[in-house]
Design a protein around this motif. Structure first.
Motif, PDB file in Angstrom:
ATOM      1  N   SER A   1       0.847  -1.182   0.000  1.00  0.00           N
ATOM      2  CA  SER A   1       0.000   0.000   0.000  1.00  0.00           C
ATOM      3  C   SER A   1       0.885   1.235   0.000  1.00  0.00           C
ATOM      4  CB  SER A   1      -0.921  -0.003   1.232  1.00  0.00           C
ATOM      5  OG  SER A   1      -1.831   1.084   1.205  1.00  0.00           O
TER       6      SER A   1
ATOM      7  N   THR B   1      -4.269   7.111  -2.377  1.00  0.00           N
ATOM      8  CA  THR B   1      -3.874   5.840  -1.784  1.00  0.00           C
ATOM      9  C   THR B   1      -3.933   4.727  -2.810  1.00  0.00           C
ATOM     10  OG1 THR B   1      -6.137   5.451  -0.994  1.00  0.00           O
ATOM     11  CG2 THR B   1      -4.607   6.523   0.524  1.00  0.00           C
ATOM     12  N   TYR B   2      -3.109   3.712  -2.571  1.00  0.00           N
ATOM     13  CA  TYR B   2      -2.988   2.591  -3.493  1.00  0.00           C
ATOM     14  C   TYR B   2      -2.879   1.308  -2.684  1.00  0.00           C
ATOM     15  CZ  TYR B   2      -1.863   6.407  -6.626  1.00  0.00           C
ATOM     16  OH  TYR B   2      -1.902   7.581  -7.336  1.00  0.00           O
ATOM     17  N   TYR B   3      -3.429   0.233  -3.242  1.00  0.00           N
ATOM     18  CA  TYR B   3      -3.412  -1.057  -2.570  1.00  0.00           C
ATOM     19  C   TYR B   3      -3.133  -2.159  -3.573  1.00  0.00           C
ATOM     20  CZ  TYR B   3      -5.847   1.486   1.128  1.00  0.00           C
ATOM     21  OH  TYR B   3      -6.187   2.390   2.102  1.00  0.00           O
TER      22      TYR B   3
ATOM     23  N   LYS C   1      -6.601  -5.415  -1.116  1.00  0.00           N
ATOM     24  CA  LYS C   1      -7.674  -4.442  -1.275  1.00  0.00           C
ATOM     25  C   LYS C   1      -8.940  -4.942  -0.583  1.00  0.00           C
ATOM     26  CE  LYS C   1      -7.845  -1.707  -4.707  1.00  0.00           C
ATOM     27  NZ  LYS C   1      -7.898  -1.098  -6.070  1.00  0.00           N
TER      28      LYS C   1
ATOM     29  N   LEU D   1      -1.061   1.390   8.842  1.00  0.00           N
ATOM     30  CA  LEU D   1      -1.626   0.367   7.976  1.00  0.00           C
ATOM     31  C   LEU D   1      -2.500  -0.530   8.838  1.00  0.00           C
ATOM     32  CD1 LEU D   1      -1.646  -0.786   5.061  1.00  0.00           C
ATOM     33  CD2 LEU D   1       0.093  -2.418   5.847  1.00  0.00           C
TER      34      LEU D   1
END
Length: 123
Positions: free
Chosen positions: A49, A58-60, A65, A79
């Motif tokens: 992430s 934000t990224y997963y 996810k 996290l």
């Protein structure tokens, strides 16, 4: 000196939750994207992430996810990990990048790394 310190790892049963924290010092954390990475036994490091500057995007990873959530408050990035599975077992690292982040990778754009915290999930 720039320093990142992870904490919150431990051993949990499958289906459990953990909260990992990454505390930054020695630099203005608001000027850096922060990513979480992990490396399981016998595996290569992978991006989990990230939260990016300047927009807070934000990224997963697809594998986490819906189960993991990344948040940022001052010098700490958290996290939150839920519904943990044995496949999540790994050493988890946080890292800082002076670049904006638009995708996950293995961490090539990150300049500063923490020492890691162990997460173990038993079935």
């Amino acid at each position: 000196e720039v320093q990142l310190v992870e904490s919150g790892g431990g051993s949990v049963q499958a289906g459990g939750s953990l909260r990992l924290s990454c505390v930054a010092s020695g630099f203005s954390s608001d000027d850096y994207s922060i990513g979480w990475f992990r490396q399981g036994p016998g595996k290569e490091r992978e991006g989990v992430s990230a939260i990016s500057v300047p927009n807070g995007a934000t990224y997963y990873a697809d594998s986490v996810k819906g189960r993991f959530t990344i948040t940022r408050e001052k010098n700490t990035v958290v996290l939150r990990m839920e519904s943990l599975q044995p496949e999540d077992t790994a050493v988890y690292y946080c890292a800082a990048s002076s670049f904006a982040i638009r995708h996950l990778d293995v961490g090539g754009l990150y300049d500063h790394w923490g020492q890691g915290t162990q997460v173990t999930v038993s079935s």
